[in-house]
Enzyme design. Structure first.
Site, PDB file in Angstrom:
ATOM      1  N   CYS A  99      10.170 -31.213  17.873  1.00 39.99           N
ATOM      2  CA  CYS A  99      10.474 -30.636  19.192  1.00 39.99           C
ATOM      3  C   CYS A  99      11.967 -30.622  19.456  1.00 39.99           C
ATOM      4  CB  CYS A  99       9.858 -31.464  20.307  1.00 39.99           C
ATOM      5  SG  CYS A  99       8.109 -31.643  20.177  1.00 39.99           S
TER       6      CYS A  99
ATOM      7  N   ARG B 248       2.716 -20.465  24.609  1.00 46.22           N
ATOM      8  CA  ARG B 248       2.832 -21.918  24.831  1.00 46.22           C
ATOM      9  C   ARG B 248       4.179 -22.274  25.457  1.00 46.22           C
ATOM     10  NH1 ARG B 248       3.718 -27.189  22.652  1.00 46.22           N
ATOM     11  NH2 ARG B 248       1.806 -28.412  22.752  1.00 46.22           N
TER      12      ARG B 248
HETATM   13  P1  XMP Z   1       4.676 -35.228  16.337  1.00 45.59           P
HETATM   14  O1  XMP Z   1       5.805 -36.135  16.730  1.00 45.59           O
HETATM   15  O2  XMP Z   1       3.409 -35.951  16.140  1.00 45.59           O
HETATM   16  O3  XMP Z   1       4.461 -34.262  17.610  1.00 45.59           O
HETATM   17  O4  XMP Z   1       5.057 -34.376  15.172  1.00 45.59           O
HETATM   18  C1  XMP Z   1       3.416 -33.328  17.682  1.00 45.59           C
HETATM   19  C2  XMP Z   1       3.368 -32.687  19.057  1.00 45.59           C
HETATM   20  O5  XMP Z   1       4.577 -31.973  19.342  1.00 45.59           O
HETATM   21  C3  XMP Z   1       4.306 -30.909  20.254  1.00 45.59           C
HETATM   22  N1  XMP Z   1       4.893 -29.698  19.706  1.00 45.59           N
HETATM   23  C4  XMP Z   1       6.083 -29.207  20.081  1.00 45.59           C
HETATM   24  N2  XMP Z   1       6.932 -29.579  21.056  1.00 45.59           N
HETATM   25  N3  XMP Z   1       8.398 -27.847  20.424  1.00 45.59           N
HETATM   26  C5  XMP Z   1       8.102 -28.880  21.235  1.00 45.59           C
HETATM   27  O6  XMP Z   1       8.893 -29.203  22.136  1.00 45.59           O
HETATM   28  C6  XMP Z   1       7.585 -27.409  19.423  1.00 45.59           C
HETATM   29  O7  XMP Z   1       7.894 -26.470  18.713  1.00 45.59           O
HETATM   30  C7  XMP Z   1       6.367 -28.120  19.255  1.00 45.59           C
HETATM   31  N4  XMP Z   1       5.315 -27.949  18.416  1.00 45.59           N
HETATM   32  C8  XMP Z   1       4.430 -28.934  18.723  1.00 45.59           C
HETATM   33  C9  XMP Z   1       2.807 -30.815  20.401  1.00 45.59           C
HETATM   34  O8  XMP Z   1       2.457 -31.373  21.645  1.00 45.59           O
HETATM   35  C10 XMP Z   1       2.306 -31.631  19.214  1.00 45.59           C
HETATM   36  O9  XMP Z   1       1.019 -32.180  19.424  1.00 45.59           O
END
Ligand code: XMP
Length: 499
Positions: A315, A413
């Site tokens: 993120c 999203r």
């Molecule tokens: P981890 O730390 O487990 O996080 O890899 C997974 C979660 O991150 C969110 N997610 C995103 N958040 N930009 C964001 O700000 C993104 O591109 C993105 N893609 C996923 C999502 O909630 C996921 O479960």
């Protein structure tokens, strides 16, 4: 109480904390890690046997991972960068993987050829070989079994000439236990249930019935029909109902309105619209990181709330948009409101080690959602990549430029559904994570770490961990001390790959 004082004090100082800022205090314990219960909930009516949910991301959760995770007691959320038909198909593959009672068995007509039936089986992705055969009036006249297919030497024959016609049937309402007894007694591997008009109204298959009754399946996360549980991510807006309709048809257990800003008008309107049309379908909403947002979502009908704005490994929301509360504080503050309503919360994003699971639950989460910790496993989508002599898998943010350019779901999203390809503002990155092997070995380590943590805290259940957890703040040297130090690691550990 002490946890409350700790977080209240930090809130008074306007300091928000994340995983590396805190550790849990150990306490007198009579709890052996092997004896703890990890049962919890993802949403009001969706239980979990382990508190692990896989992220609704296109490099994490499709049917393969969802099947294996449900077998280990968790739940997978199928991502939404798929059109409604493709997503419903993914859900069907999970639901049909382990059927207890098959309510609407896929039947064939007595005149259909074996060739046509096999072609349909391939096209629809059915993983089974048992098809009830119906006559012109829709009455059950036989069954095509795996044996019938194997022993058939002329695929142009119609089903009625190849099927097994000597059937044992049972009335509608036969339980799994009764079915097991009938099947073992009559030595029949298929038990169709028929109603008074001799029409088929359900079916048991022995391998599934036996598996469900067997010891290992005690760990499976299955619904009342004996099917593996699975969730699916959805967006907002009118056309969402069309997607939900298809998912409901496949017996979806829970839908997740999956957005970067859950406390928003489109999410609340979509939530109300779905709850009005499908009152008994669990709907989880997110993501949010403030307690007032949790209240608004629960008041609007949410059955579970996902917490996490910007903690994820891929993120960039925090730095691109400058918003979002560090995760451990967000979990604690949000849990206070959710507990008032008895609604579970799921801590989504930012976890890197099994100890972070213990911390997230100690802070107030009922379960956690993993992206990067699961993206490198065999069952996640995508091939293994070789780079610098190591094996990796691709992992990308749903708000990364690649995901947004390719998929409307990703653009939606991040509130950019009408933006052109050149006008996108990504909130995520694309990268690689180390290949980790099979999900079951990885989950064994994650849940093992959590259980050890519960032992140290003296908590025998997830709720006890939420109640008993007591926190302390780490200094920077304290953080460094937490990881291996002053040593050259010579052998890779199955649960530690560096800070
Ligand atoms: P981890 O730390 O487990 O996080 O890899 C997974 C979660 O991150 C969110 N997610 C995103 N958040 N930009 C964001 O700000 C993104 O591109 C993105 N893609 C996923 C999502 O909630 C996921 O479960």
């Amino acid at each position: 109480m002490r946890k409350k004082e700790f977080f209240e004090h930090m809130n008074d100082l306007h300091v928000a904390m994340t995983f590396d800022d805190v550790r849990l205090k150990t306490s007198y314990s009579e709890i052996m890690p092997d004896h703890v219960s990890t049962e919890t909930k993802f949403s009001k009516n969706v239980p979990l046997k382990i508190p692990i949910v896989s992220a609704a991301m296109d490099t994490v959760t499709e049917h393969e991972l969802a099947i294996e995770l449900a077998k280990l007691g968790g739940i997978g959320i199928i991502h939404r960068n798929l059109n409604p038909e493709e997503q419903a198909f993914q859900v069907a593959r999970v639901k049909n993987h382990l059927n207890g009672l098959i309510e609407n068995p896929i039947c064939v007509n007595e005149e259909e050829s074996i060739n046509d039936i096999l072609e349909k089986r391939n096209r629809k992705g059915y993983g089974f070989h048992t098809f009830p055969v119906l006559d012109k009036e829709g009455k059950l006249i036989g069954i095509l079994t795996e044996n019938d297919f194997d022993l058939c030497d002329n695929f142009s024959l119609p089903a009625k000439e190849v099927m097994t016609a000597q059937l044992i049937t049972s009335p509608l309402g036969t339980t799994l236990e009764e079915a097991y007894n009938i099947m073992t007694k009559t030595k029949k591997k298929v038990l169709p249930l028929v109603n008074n008009d001799e029409k088929i109204s359900g079916m048991y298959v022995f391998s599934d019935v036996k598996r469900i009754k067997s010891e290992s399946s005690q760990k499976y996360n299955i619904d009342a029909r004996g099917q593996l549980r699975v969730g699916a991510a959805i967006g907002t807006g009118e056309d969402t109902l069309n997607r939900v309709k298809k998912l409901v048809k496949e017996n979806i257990d829970v839908v997740v309105i999956d957005t970067a800003h859950g406390d928003s008008k489109p999410v609340i309107e979509t939530l109300k619209m779905i709850k009005e049309k499908y009152p008994s379908l669990d709907v989880v909403t997110g993501n949010v990181s403030e307690p007032d947002s949790v209240r608004r979502l629960i008041e609007a009908g949410s059955d579970g709330v996902k917490i996490g704005q910007g903690p994820g490994s891929i993120c960039t929301t925090r730095v691109i948009a400058g918003v979002g509360c560090p995760q451990v504080t967000a979990i604690y503050n949000c849990s206070l409101v959710a507990d008032e309503y008895g609604i579970p919360i799921c801590a989504d994003g930012g976890l890197r080690f099994s100890g972070d699971i213990t911390i997230a639950i100690g802070a107030g989460a009922h379960c956690i959602m993993l992206g990067s910790m699961l993206a490198g496993i065999e069952e996640s989508p995508g091939e293994i990549v070789f780079w610098e002599g190591r094996q990796w898998k691709n992992y990308r943010g749903m708000g990364s430029i690649g995901a947004m350019q390719e998929h409307k779901g990703s653009r939606e999203r991040y509130g950019q559904k009408d933006a052109g390809k050149e006008e996108l503002i990504p909130e995520g990155v694309e990268g690689l994570v180390p290949y980790k092997g099979k999900l079951k070995d990885v989950i064994f380590q994650y849940v093992g770490g959590l259980k050890n943590g519960m032992g140290y805290v003296g908590a025998s259940t997830i709720n006890e961990l939420r109640e008993k957890a007591d926190f302390m703040r780490l200094s920077v040297p304290g953080q460094a001390e937490s990881h291996p130090h002053h040593v050259k690691i010579t052998k890779e550990s199955p649960n530690y790959s560096g800070a």
